[in-house]
Design a protein around this motif. Structure first.
Motif, PDB file in Angstrom:
ATOM      1  N   ASP A 157      12.606  -6.273   1.001  1.00 30.03           N
ATOM      2  CA  ASP A 157      12.670  -6.257   2.467  1.00 30.03           C
ATOM      3  C   ASP A 157      12.590  -7.662   3.083  1.00 30.03           C
ATOM      4  O   ASP A 157      11.932  -7.869   4.100  1.00 30.03           O
ATOM      5  N   ASN A 158      13.224  -8.631   2.461  1.00 29.26           N
ATOM      6  CA  ASN A 158      13.319 -10.007   2.966  1.00 29.26           C
ATOM      7  C   ASN A 158      12.000 -10.773   2.987  1.00 29.26           C
ATOM      8  O   ASN A 158      11.878 -11.769   3.700  1.00 29.26           O
ATOM      9  N   TYR A 159      11.009 -10.335   2.237  1.00 36.92           N
ATOM     10  CA  TYR A 159       9.765 -11.097   2.110  1.00 36.92           C
ATOM     11  C   TYR A 159       9.892 -12.065   0.936  1.00 36.92           C
ATOM     12  O   TYR A 159      10.557 -11.778  -0.052  1.00 36.92           O
ATOM     13  N   ILE A 160       9.213 -13.197   1.057  1.00 37.56           N
ATOM     14  CA  ILE A 160       9.162 -14.186  -0.007  1.00 37.56           C
ATOM     15  C   ILE A 160       7.785 -14.842   0.058  1.00 37.56           C
ATOM     16  O   ILE A 160       7.202 -14.971   1.137  1.00 37.56           O
ATOM     17  N   LYS A 161       7.244 -15.214  -1.105  1.00 39.17           N
ATOM     18  CA  LYS A 161       5.926 -15.836  -1.103  1.00 39.17           C
ATOM     19  C   LYS A 161       5.794 -16.788  -2.278  1.00 39.17           C
ATOM     20  O   LYS A 161       6.568 -16.739  -3.238  1.00 39.17           O
ATOM     21  N   ASP A 162       4.796 -17.663  -2.181  1.00 34.86           N
ATOM     22  CA  ASP A 162       4.338 -18.447  -3.324  1.00 34.86           C
ATOM     23  C   ASP A 162       2.828 -18.264  -3.371  1.00 34.86           C
ATOM     24  O   ASP A 162       2.306 -17.295  -2.811  1.00 34.86           O
ATOM     25  N   ASP A 163       2.100 -19.168  -3.984  1.00 33.05           N
ATOM     26  CA  ASP A 163       0.658 -18.994  -4.082  1.00 33.05           C
ATOM     27  C   ASP A 163      -0.082 -19.305  -2.781  1.00 33.05           C
ATOM     28  O   ASP A 163      -1.273 -19.021  -2.668  1.00 33.05           O
ATOM     29  N   LYS A 164       0.609 -19.846  -1.753  1.00 33.48           N
ATOM     30  CA  LYS A 164      -0.055 -20.221  -0.501  1.00 33.48           C
ATOM     31  C   LYS A 164       0.540 -19.591   0.748  1.00 33.48           C
ATOM     32  O   LYS A 164      -0.163 -19.417   1.736  1.00 33.48           O
ATOM     33  N   ASN A 172      12.003   5.597   3.103  1.00 29.72           N
ATOM     34  CA  ASN A 172      12.935   4.498   3.368  1.00 29.72           C
ATOM     35  C   ASN A 172      12.254   3.292   4.009  1.00 29.72           C
ATOM     36  O   ASN A 172      12.913   2.298   4.290  1.00 29.72           O
ATOM     37  N   MET A 173      10.980   3.380   4.290  1.00 29.93           N
ATOM     38  CA  MET A 173      10.255   2.309   4.974  1.00 29.93           C
ATOM     39  C   MET A 173       9.492   1.455   3.981  1.00 29.93           C
ATOM     40  O   MET A 173       8.917   1.955   3.021  1.00 29.93           O
ATOM     41  N   ILE A 177       4.849  10.936   7.864  1.00 29.30           N
ATOM     42  CA  ILE A 177       5.621  10.486   6.702  1.00 29.30           C
ATOM     43  C   ILE A 177       4.755  10.458   5.446  1.00 29.30           C
ATOM     44  O   ILE A 177       5.190  10.863   4.369  1.00 29.30           O
ATOM     45  N   LEU A 178       3.527   9.978   5.594  1.00 23.37           N
ATOM     46  CA  LEU A 178       2.627   9.802   4.451  1.00 23.37           C
ATOM     47  C   LEU A 178       1.864  11.080   4.163  1.00 23.37           C
ATOM     48  O   LEU A 178       1.602  11.879   5.068  1.00 23.37           O
ATOM     49  N   ASN A 179       1.463  11.243   2.917  1.00 26.14           N
ATOM     50  CA  ASN A 179       0.583  12.372   2.648  1.00 26.14           C
ATOM     51  C   ASN A 179      -0.779  12.056   3.288  1.00 26.14           C
ATOM     52  O   ASN A 179      -1.108  10.893   3.545  1.00 26.14           O
ATOM     53  N   ALA A 180      -1.540  13.069   3.566  1.00 25.42           N
ATOM     54  CA  ALA A 180      -2.792  12.920   4.318  1.00 25.42           C
ATOM     55  C   ALA A 180      -3.767  11.959   3.636  1.00 25.42           C
ATOM     56  O   ALA A 180      -4.418  11.152   4.303  1.00 25.42           O
ATOM     57  N   THR A 181      -3.866  12.018   2.319  1.00 27.93           N
ATOM     58  CA  THR A 181      -4.793  11.150   1.592  1.00 27.93           C
ATOM     59  C   THR A 181      -4.399   9.692   1.744  1.00 27.93           C
ATOM     60  O   THR A 181      -5.245   8.839   2.032  1.00 27.93           O
TER      61      THR A 181
END
Length: 189
Positions: A112-119, A142-143, A171-175
Motif C-alpha cells: 500500500d505504498n508504505y516504505i521504511k528503514d530502521d528510523k 480489501n483494506m 468489516i472486522l470480526n468482533a474479537t
C-alpha cells in the motif's frame, strides 16, 4: 525553473536508461512516469527534469546517479546508490518527485505504498509520525492499515481517528475489532 512536459519529441531526446531516463541536446535529464488523467483510466507519460528535497528544487542531472538509478519493483519508488526517490501524482499538494529520508541500503518496501528503514516510515512522499521498528501493514479484506504501537494509519498515511475506525466494526470480526479498539482507542472503552 522546473520543466514538466507531456511529450518529448523523439528526435530531440535520447533514451539513456531503462525506458525511464532521457537526455536532451543540452544534457538535461528527464524521468518519465506514467500518469492517469484525473477521473479516467487513460494513461499518458509525463517527463520531469527536477525533484525536490525539503521544499527546494534540484535538477535531476545534478542529483541522480544514472548508472545505478532504477524503479523499485514496478512501484512509485526509485533508487540509486545515493538515495530513494518517491513519485506522487496525487494529491496535487505534493511535488511529484521527492528525495525521501530513507537509507537506500536498509529500506523495506511494504504494501500500500508504505516504505521504511530502521528510523523512518513514509507513505509515498509523506513522512509519518511512526515507530519504524514496530511499523507494519495489516490487511482486512480489501483494506490495508499501517500500524505501530501507537497509531493506526490509513488513507494516504493519515493517522486514523476513532470516528474513522468505528465503521470497521462491520468489516472486522468482533474479537479483532475489540482488540484494536483497546490498543489504539482505549478512551472509547
Amino acid at each position: 525553473m522546473p520543466v514538466i512536459t507531456n511529450t518529448l519529441e523523439s528526435h530531440q531526446y535520447i533514451l539513456i536508461k531503462d525506458d525511464l531516463l532521457f537526455k536532451d541536446n543540452i544534457n538535461n535529464i528527464y524521468l518519465r512516469v506514467n500518469e492517469v488523467f484525473p477521473g479516467t483510466d487513460s494513461l499518458y507519460s509525463a517527463y520531469y527534469d527536477y525533484l525536490t528535497k525539503d521544499g527546494h528544487y534540484f535538477s535531476l542531472k545534478d542529483i541522480i546517479d544514472i548508472d545505478s538509478f532504477h524503479q523499485i519493483d514496478n512501484t512509485q519508488y526509485f533508487k540509486d546508490k545515493r538515495a530513494v526517490y518517491a513519485y506522487q501524482q496525487f494529491p496535487p499538494r505534493f511535488d511529484p518527485i521527492t528525495i525521501i529520508e530513507i537509507n537506500p541500503e536498509k529500506f523495506e518496501l511494504l504494501p500500500d505504498n508504505y516504505i521504511k528503514d530502521d528510523k523512518n516510515v513514509y507513505w509515498l512522499t509523506k513522512k509519518l509520525d511512526a515507530d519504524a521498528k514496530q511499523f507494519h501493514v495489516i490487511k482486512f479484506g480489501n483494506m490495508m492499515l499501517g500500524v505501530d504501537n501507537n497509531h493506526l494509519f490509513w488513507s494516504q498515511g493519515d493517522i486514523m481517528e476513532y470516528k474513522d475506525f468505528e465503521p470497521l466494526k462491520n468489516i472486522l470480526n468482533a474479537t479483532k475489532f475489540e482488540k484494536l479498539k483497546q490498543q489504539y482507542f482505549p478512551e472509547e472503552n
